[in-house]
Design a protein around this motif. Structure first.
Motif, PDB file in Angstrom:
ATOM      1  N   VAL A  92       0.858  -1.184   0.000  1.00 28.11           N
ATOM      2  CA  VAL A  92       0.000   0.000   0.000  1.00 28.11           C
ATOM      3  C   VAL A  92       0.892   1.232   0.000  1.00 28.11           C
ATOM      4  CG1 VAL A  92      -1.778   1.289   1.225  1.00 28.11           C
ATOM      5  CG2 VAL A  92      -1.810  -1.205   1.266  1.00 28.11           C
ATOM      6  N   GLY A  93       0.805   2.037  -1.061  1.00 26.25           N
ATOM      7  CA  GLY A  93       1.574   3.277  -1.124  1.00 26.25           C
ATOM      8  C   GLY A  93       3.068   3.073  -1.016  1.00 26.25           C
ATOM      9  N   GLY A  94       3.588   2.039  -1.645  1.00 25.09           N
ATOM     10  CA  GLY A  94       5.023   1.784  -1.620  1.00 25.09           C
ATOM     11  C   GLY A  94       5.485   1.001  -0.414  1.00 25.09           C
ATOM     12  N   GLY A  95       4.621   0.766   0.544  1.00 21.06           N
ATOM     13  CA  GLY A  95       4.965  -0.028   1.724  1.00 21.06           C
ATOM     14  C   GLY A  95       3.903  -1.077   1.970  1.00 21.06           C
ATOM     15  N   GLN A  96       4.112  -1.874   3.009  1.00 23.31           N
ATOM     16  CA  GLN A  96       3.156  -2.932   3.318  1.00 23.31           C
ATOM     17  C   GLN A  96       2.198  -2.468   4.402  1.00 23.31           C
ATOM     18  OE1 GLN A  96       4.373  -6.762   5.174  1.00 23.31           O
ATOM     19  NE2 GLN A  96       3.658  -7.699   3.284  1.00 23.31           N
ATOM     20  N   GLY A  97       0.919  -2.681   4.170  1.00 27.18           N
ATOM     21  CA  GLY A  97      -0.088  -2.298   5.144  1.00 27.18           C
ATOM     22  C   GLY A  97      -1.231  -3.282   5.154  1.00 27.18           C
ATOM     23  N   CYS A  98      -2.110  -3.128   6.130  1.00 21.84           N
ATOM     24  CA  CYS A  98      -3.256  -4.025   6.272  1.00 21.84           C
ATOM     25  C   CYS A  98      -4.354  -3.589   5.312  1.00 21.84           C
ATOM     26  CB  CYS A  98      -3.752  -4.008   7.716  1.00 21.84           C
ATOM     27  SG  CYS A  98      -5.134  -5.122   8.023  1.00 21.84           S
ATOM     28  N   VAL A  99      -4.809  -4.509   4.477  1.00 23.96           N
ATOM     29  CA  VAL A  99      -5.852  -4.199   3.498  1.00 23.96           C
ATOM     30  C   VAL A  99      -7.155  -4.923   3.802  1.00 23.96           C
ATOM     31  CG1 VAL A  99      -4.192  -3.714   1.678  1.00 23.96           C
ATOM     32  CG2 VAL A  99      -5.058  -6.049   1.967  1.00 23.96           C
ATOM     33  N   GLY A 100      -7.139  -5.864   4.728  1.00 29.81           N
ATOM     34  CA  GLY A 100      -8.350  -6.607   5.042  1.00 29.81           C
ATOM     35  C   GLY A 100      -8.187  -7.410   6.313  1.00 29.81           C
ATOM     36  N   VAL A 101      -9.304  -7.898   6.828  1.00 33.04           N
ATOM     37  CA  VAL A 101      -9.292  -8.685   8.059  1.00 33.04           C
ATOM     38  C   VAL A 101     -10.246  -9.865   7.910  1.00 33.04           C
ATOM     39  CG1 VAL A 101      -8.684  -6.786   9.608  1.00 33.04           C
ATOM     40  CG2 VAL A 101     -11.080  -7.195   9.045  1.00 33.04           C
ATOM     41  N   LEU A 102     -10.053 -10.861   8.740  1.00 32.00           N
ATOM     42  CA  LEU A 102     -10.996 -11.961   8.848  1.00 32.00           C
ATOM     43  C   LEU A 102     -10.763 -12.676  10.166  1.00 32.00           C
ATOM     44  CD1 LEU A 102      -9.946 -15.081   6.798  1.00 32.00           C
ATOM     45  CD2 LEU A 102      -8.516 -13.072   6.831  1.00 32.00           C
ATOM     46  N   GLU A 103     -11.788 -13.338  10.647  1.00 34.65           N
ATOM     47  CA  GLU A 103     -11.661 -14.103  11.878  1.00 34.65           C
ATOM     48  C   GLU A 103     -10.947 -15.411  11.580  1.00 34.65           C
ATOM     49  OE1 GLU A 103     -15.842 -14.265  12.797  1.00 34.65           O
ATOM     50  OE2 GLU A 103     -15.577 -12.860  14.462  1.00 34.65           O
ATOM     51  N   VAL A 104     -10.139 -15.853  12.522  1.00 32.56           N
ATOM     52  CA  VAL A 104      -9.348 -17.053  12.285  1.00 32.56           C
ATOM     53  C   VAL A 104     -10.247 -18.272  12.078  1.00 32.56           C
ATOM     54  CG1 VAL A 104      -9.073 -17.699  14.710  1.00 32.56           C
ATOM     55  CG2 VAL A 104      -7.312 -18.325  13.074  1.00 32.56           C
ATOM     56  N   GLU A 105     -11.397 -18.318  12.767  1.00 35.30           N
ATOM     57  CA  GLU A 105     -12.302 -19.451  12.575  1.00 35.30           C
ATOM     58  C   GLU A 105     -12.921 -19.436  11.186  1.00 35.30           C
ATOM     59  OE1 GLU A 105     -12.899 -22.180  14.487  1.00 35.30           O
ATOM     60  OE2 GLU A 105     -11.169 -21.390  15.551  1.00 35.30           O
ATOM     61  N   SER A 106     -13.182 -18.241  10.647  1.00 37.91           N
ATOM     62  CA  SER A 106     -13.690 -18.155   9.280  1.00 37.91           C
ATOM     63  C   SER A 106     -12.656 -18.678   8.294  1.00 37.91           C
ATOM     64  CB  SER A 106     -14.057 -16.708   8.941  1.00 37.91           C
ATOM     65  OG  SER A 106     -15.074 -16.230   9.793  1.00 37.91           O
ATOM     66  N   LEU A 107     -11.389 -18.399   8.580  1.00 32.93           N
ATOM     67  CA  LEU A 107     -10.312 -18.911   7.737  1.00 32.93           C
ATOM     68  C   LEU A 107     -10.275 -20.434   7.779  1.00 32.93           C
ATOM     69  CD1 LEU A 107      -7.665 -18.802   6.117  1.00 32.93           C
ATOM     70  CD2 LEU A 107      -6.467 -18.322   8.254  1.00 32.93           C
ATOM     71  N   LEU A 108     -10.340 -20.997   8.981  1.00 38.70           N
ATOM     72  CA  LEU A 108     -10.270 -22.453   9.111  1.00 38.70           C
ATOM     73  C   LEU A 108     -11.498 -23.127   8.501  1.00 38.70           C
ATOM     74  CD1 LEU A 108      -8.888 -22.732  12.764  1.00 38.70           C
ATOM     75  CD2 LEU A 108      -7.614 -22.880  10.627  1.00 38.70           C
ATOM     76  N   GLU A 109     -12.663 -22.511   8.671  1.00 35.52           N
ATOM     77  CA  GLU A 109     -13.889 -23.104   8.141  1.00 35.52           C
ATOM     78  C   GLU A 109     -13.969 -23.016   6.622  1.00 35.52           C
ATOM     79  OE1 GLU A 109     -16.899 -20.955  10.157  1.00 35.52           O
ATOM     80  OE2 GLU A 109     -16.543 -21.908  12.113  1.00 35.52           O
ATOM     81  N   SER A 110     -13.202 -22.110   6.019  1.00 33.71           N
ATOM     82  CA  SER A 110     -13.256 -21.950   4.564  1.00 33.71           C
ATOM     83  C   SER A 110     -12.508 -23.051   3.829  1.00 33.71           C
ATOM     84  CB  SER A 110     -12.670 -20.595   4.167  1.00 33.71           C
ATOM     85  OG  SER A 110     -11.268 -20.557   4.413  1.00 33.71           O
ATOM     86  N   VAL A 111     -11.682 -23.800   4.561  1.00 34.82           N
ATOM     87  CA  VAL A 111     -10.925 -24.880   3.933  1.00 34.82           C
ATOM     88  C   VAL A 111     -11.798 -26.122   3.903  1.00 34.82           C
ATOM     89  CG1 VAL A 111      -8.855 -26.305   4.046  1.00 34.82           C
ATOM     90  CG2 VAL A 111      -8.771 -23.910   4.768  1.00 34.82           C
ATOM     91  N   PRO A 112     -12.101 -26.658   2.729  1.00 29.42           N
ATOM     92  CA  PRO A 112     -12.960 -27.848   2.668  1.00 29.42           C
ATOM     93  C   PRO A 112     -12.302 -29.035   3.336  1.00 29.42           C
ATOM     94  CG  PRO A 112     -11.968 -27.409   0.523  1.00 29.42           C
ATOM     95  CD  PRO A 112     -11.637 -26.234   1.399  1.00 29.42           C
ATOM     96  N   LYS A 113     -13.119 -29.803   4.039  1.00 25.45           N
ATOM     97  CA  LYS A 113     -12.603 -30.995   4.699  1.00 25.45           C
ATOM     98  C   LYS A 113     -12.325 -32.073   3.661  1.00 25.45           C
ATOM     99  CE  LYS A 113     -15.040 -30.134   9.027  1.00 25.45           C
ATOM    100  NZ  LYS A 113     -15.989 -30.665  10.032  1.00 25.45           N
ATOM    101  N   PRO A 114     -11.238 -32.837   3.866  1.00 23.29           N
ATOM    102  CA  PRO A 114     -10.910 -33.884   2.884  1.00 23.29           C
ATOM    103  C   PRO A 114     -11.959 -34.974   2.869  1.00 23.29           C
ATOM    104  CG  PRO A 114      -9.513 -34.047   4.846  1.00 23.29           C
ATOM    105  CD  PRO A 114     -10.288 -32.772   4.984  1.00 23.29           C
TER     106      PRO A 114
END
Length: 489
Positions: free
Chosen positions: A467-489
């Motif tokens: 962001v603007g030549g440097g690194q910055g936060c562009v978004g957020v998510l809950e860690v459980e949403s991240l884990l739940e988004s991965v399909p179970k094998p």
């Protein structure tokens, strides 16, 4: 149909022949009596033989199915029994190190012996782990764990040590760790006189008291690290194959490695990432960073007991369900799309909120399409996730956001778990799971999460991008949403 009735007959029937009757018939011309008529009866269809039932057609398959089911149940019963026995053994060892003076003193001395001789804390020494048989395999695994956590360690086979490998031991700087369940393994007893007595010696064994262990008798300054089991394996499984004993020894060794690493390194996660570049964990760690908490900030989230009440807050919209995506940038809630409480008027046409309360935050979350709210008000800055908003109790809605009892509500960016936007979702999820496992032992031992970062279900993942030549936060998510988004094998 023939009717059954008594038979009436006026004739006399001779039932048997006698000499007198024969004489009478011969001289008087008598005739033999006719045979008795057949008694009327029904047709003999009911007397026809019945075919045998073909029981084998269904009995044998039923028996086979029952036997197969019994075999399956027997297998699972054996597995559950072993797992339950191991769980009981771990529960007992946890109680031991929670209350037993000898065990607690031995663990503290063992950590101190390792830390004092490692890296900047000592003289660049290493940990030499010695064992034979199954204990030798446990020793090799622990060496790998110690090394991955940046604690220098090597494995030494006791027999090979007597044939030249004693040269691996530095007589000035090293620490020795012997692993033996019995405490009297012959190979270790043969090696013991040849080990430098000036080096700290840690003994991982089933003995809980020094006076019962042969190795401690021969070397009284040994640091005893108990790893007993609640009952012999012969009693548990009918065979003395090392099972629960190796499980307990491995767990105590892992605890020793994790605690010592936390004392040696300010950031265990960083040294682990450096030493573990391969596999799914390494792929997730490359290019990712964990933002440390600022000095003096709380490492955990204080949750007041009243915040557990959620009955009146179920109307808060859930974070929209997102199908699995390739990278975190596709899954994250863009930061610029999250409404900020500072710019939200109380009602249309009114001035901005002068003093924001938890109730104002609740209304803002209800109006937010994602359920997220940014806060930059009353000295409070950060983001509030849907999970944390749902923890608010009705009694807290009138409190200002700056109230100390609501310090858990807003997550500042310094407490984000920062991951790059190009990180694959599956790799990020694997990394989160790995970090949870890596810190679990430290948490159980009373340590705080790494650098104040909480990897629990309310953890906020900050998605970082240029962001603007440097690194910055562009978004957020809950860690459980991240884990739940991965399909179970």
């Amino acid at each position: 149909m023939v009717e059954h009735r008594p038979v009436h007959n006026s004739e006399v029937y001779v039932l048997s022949q006698t000499p007198f009757l024969n004489h009478l018939n011969h001289h008087h011309g008598g005739r033999p009596s006719p045979p008795s008529p057949i008694t009327p009866a029904e047709d003999d269809f009911c007397c026809s033989p019945i075919d045998k039932l073909p029981l084998h057609n269904f009995v044998e398959p039923a028996i086979a199915a029952c036997e197969e089911q019994l075999a399956v149940e027997s297998r699972l019963s054996g597995a559950v029994h072993l797992l339950n026995t191991a769980s009981t053994a771990l529960s007992c060892i946890t109680d031991l190190y929670s209350s037993d003076r000898v065990a607690r003193d031995g663990f503290n001395r063992a950590v101190d012996a390792i830390v004092r001789r490692q890296g900047d804390h000592g003289r660049n020494g290493k940990l030499v782990v010695i064992g034979v048989g199954k204990s030798g395999h446990i020793a090799k695994k622990l060496v790998a764990t110690f090394n991955s956590l940046a604690i220098q360690a090597v494995f030494l086979h006791p027999t090979e040590a007597l044939h030249g490998d004693l040269g691996q031991i530095n007589s000035r700087n090293d620490t020795l760790l012997l692993i033996t369940f019995s405490g009297k393994t012959p190979e270790l007893l043969l090696l013991l006189p040849h080990l430098d007595k000036s080096l700290p010696l840690i003994l991982l064994t089933s003995h809980t008291r020094p006076e019962t262990c042969e190795i401690v008798r021969q070397r009284p300054d040994t640091i005893l690290l108990p790893a007993p089991i609640h009952e012999p394996e012969t009693k548990s499984f009918g065979v003395s194959a090392p099972t629960t004993s190796t499980t307990v020894a491995l767990s105590v060794g892992d605890a020793l490695a994790m605690v010592a690493s936390h004392e040696l390194h300010p950031s265990v996660s960083k040294v682990f990432a450096k030493n573990h570049p391969g596999g799914a964990i390494g792929a997730a760690l490359r290019g990712n960073s964990v933002s440390p908490a600022p000095s003096g900030s709380s490492s955990g989230v204080a949750t007041p007991s009243s915040s557990r009440t959620t009955s009146s807050l179920s109307v808060i919209p859930q974070q929209p369900s997102v199908p699995p995506r390739h990278a975190l940038r596709d899954l994250a809630i863009p930061l610029h799309e999250i409404p900020c409480l500072e710019s939200l008027p109380r009602q249309p046409g009114h001035e901005p909120i002068p003093t924001a309360t938890a109730g104002d935050l609740l209304l803002a979350a209800y109006s937010s399409s994602s359920g997220w709210v940014r806060v930059s008000h009353s000295g409070v800055q950060g983001v509030v996730s849907p999970r944390r908003i749902r923890r608010l109790s009705p009694s807290q809605l009138a409190l200002p956001l700056s109230d100390p009892s609501l310090s858990w509500l807003v997550t500042p960016q310094a407490e984000f778990v920062s991951l790059t936007a190009d990180t694959e979702v599956r790799n990020a999820a694997e990394w989160i799971k790995a970090m949870r496992m890596a810190t679990a032992t430290g948490v159980r031992m009373g340590l705080q999460s790494e650098e104040g970062v909480d990897f629990g279900e309310e953890c906020v993942v900050g998605v970082m991008d240029v962001v603007g030549g440097g690194q910055g936060c562009v978004g957020v998510l809950e860690v459980e949403s991240l884990l739940e988004s991965v399909p179970k094998p």
